[in-house]
Design an enzyme around this catalytic site. Structure first.
Site, PDB file in Angstrom:
ATOM      1  NE  ARG A   1      -4.097  -1.824   2.177  1.00  0.00           N
ATOM      2  CZ  ARG A   1      -4.741  -2.260   3.260  1.00  0.00           C
ATOM      3  NH1 ARG A   1      -4.500  -1.722   4.435  1.00  0.00           N
ATOM      4  NH2 ARG A   1      -5.609  -3.236   3.157  1.00  0.00           N
TER       5      ARG A   1
ATOM      6  NE  ARG B   1      -6.907   4.895   3.156  1.00  0.00           N
ATOM      7  CZ  ARG B   1      -7.610   4.167   4.010  1.00  0.00           C
ATOM      8  NH1 ARG B   1      -8.667   4.687   4.602  1.00  0.00           N
ATOM      9  NH2 ARG B   1      -7.258   2.936   4.293  1.00  0.00           N
TER      10      ARG B   1
ATOM     11  NE  ARG C   1      -9.104  10.325  -0.651  1.00  0.00           N
ATOM     12  CZ  ARG C   1      -8.793  10.061   0.620  1.00  0.00           C
ATOM     13  NH1 ARG C   1      -8.649   8.817   1.011  1.00  0.00           N
ATOM     14  NH2 ARG C   1      -8.623  11.026   1.491  1.00  0.00           N
TER      15      ARG C   1
ATOM     16  CG  ASP D   1      -9.241  -3.880  -4.292  1.00  0.00           C
ATOM     17  OD1 ASP D   1      -9.878  -4.952  -4.210  1.00  0.00           O
ATOM     18  OD2 ASP D   1      -8.986  -3.176  -3.307  1.00  0.00           O
TER      19      ASP D   1
ATOM     20  CE1 TYR E   1     -13.321  -7.724   1.286  1.00  0.00           C
ATOM     21  CE2 TYR E   1     -11.502  -8.871   0.209  1.00  0.00           C
ATOM     22  CZ  TYR E   1     -11.963  -7.917   1.114  1.00  0.00           C
ATOM     23  OH  TYR E   1     -11.061  -7.173   1.824  1.00  0.00           O
TER      24      TYR E   1
END
Length: 353
Positions: A27, A31, A40, A77, A154
């Site tokens: 990652r 963020r 974003r 992803d 998921y």
């Protein structure tokens, strides 16, 4: 390519003895970086950011431009290939994947399509091609895919979960349906991993993030055979591409993970790196182990923890990384320091011996 032309991380992944470990972060585009947060705002949808090639390329390269890591990973992803199988999904900001119509019946499994990545994932090739062109031999381009159990978690749950009770209900009450779903996912993921390699990925990481939620005997039934199925198919066509396996909360599963066919295992911080090395032996590579929370500490603390991991891992088949993804509020200067320590590790270990 001569040895000096082969990217550093690729050399480590292939088993060369090196002066210092290659270093990247899971990652690492995300963020905690102001550049990412600014982008974003312009592209609020994760799927926009990851499926518009020029945007995904820019995001993938943000950490490269800031820190010069030894690995540059595709911004994407693990659920990205699902629409190509006929599974409608979205990725909600801060919540993760949302599956519109969770799969829980034989009829739904039967309706799944085979993956045709050139048709359903047209953005992957230009992204990976551009990353290879940008970093050249100065860094290794990594691709990644989700493992069958984790994708199934998921898809059956419909979203992330803390208990995984819906998929465990299916696993323990109607295992035949789940095994067919896992088989289809394994073949699709192998196809997708091979496609990423063909498009430019030099190493591929398989994320089985939620396999650590399984008991050891259930891991052997629902996770391991399908990891093996993916790796076996990829190795059949791309035998020289190193493959990495990640399982979150894997301290009790290391020996089982070693049977997957992966060349390198990601070690989280719930096991000491020296213990992991002893349990796995010298021929399995290791990655990670540093608690992402360490990056909230002082520079001295970060340095000492990183050097401790490097010392215990040794100078062969080790890739320095966090034990999981970097946390959103991590100070950017501490991320920079992590890379700095990794790249100076040989000199620092001599000083701090």
């Amino acid at each position: 390519m001569t040895g000096s032309q082969v990217p550093y991380l690729l050399r480590a992944a292939r088993g060369e003895t090196l002066d210092r470990p290659p270093v990247w972060m899971m990652r690492q585009a995300g963020r905690y970086m102001k550049a990412y947060r600014d982008l974003r705002e312009k592209y609020p949808s994760f799927r926009e950011r990851s499926e518009i090639p020029e945007v995904a390329i820019e995001i993938s390269l943000q950490p490269w431009k800031a820190f010069q890591p030894d690995g540059v990973i595709l911004f994407s992803d693990i659920v990205t290939p699902l629409p190509g199988l006929g599974i409608d999904m979205d990725i909600a900001e801060g919540k993760g994947p949302i599956i519109a119509d969770p799969i829980r019946t034989q009829a739904q499994v039967d309706q799944l399509r085979s993956l045709e990545p050139e048709e359903s994932l047209p953005f992957i090739k230009p992204i990976l091609k551009a990353l290879r062109e940008e970093v050249g031999n100065q860094s290794t381009v990594l691709g990644f895919v989700g493992a069958p159990w984790t994708l199934a978690a998921y898809v059956v749950e419909g979203k992330g979960s803390k208990t995984y009770s819906v998929i465990k209900n299916l696993a323990f009450s109607d295992p035949a349906v789940l095994h067919q779903l896992l088989s289809k996912f394994a073949d699709a993921i192998a196809t997708y991993a091979r496609y990423q390699i063909d498009c430019g990925a030099q190493v591929v990481q398989l994320f089985d993030s939620w396999a650590g939620q399984l008991s050891p005997q259930d891991y052997d039934t629902f996770a391991l055979p399908y990891q093996q199925r993916v790796f076996r198919q990829v190795k059949a066509t791309h035998p020289d591409t190193p493959l990495i396996l990640l399982v979150s909360g894997s301290a009790g599963l290391l020996e089982r993970m070693a049977k997957s066919g992966a060349d390198i295992l990601t070690i989280d911080w719930t096991v000491d790196m020296a213990d992991a090395r002893q349990r796995l032996g010298s021929e399995i590579g290791v990655q990670g182990n540093v608690d992402p929370g360490v990056l909230f500490g002082s520079k001295d603390f970060i340095r000492d923890r990183v050097l401790d991991t490097i010392r215990k891992a040794g100078n062969r088949r080790h890739i320095l990384n966090l034990g999981h993804g970097i946390l959103p509020n991590t100070p950017e200067e501490n991320a920079a320091y992590f890379f700095e320590i990794g790249k100076q590790a040989d000199q620092l270990l001599a000083v701090h011996a």
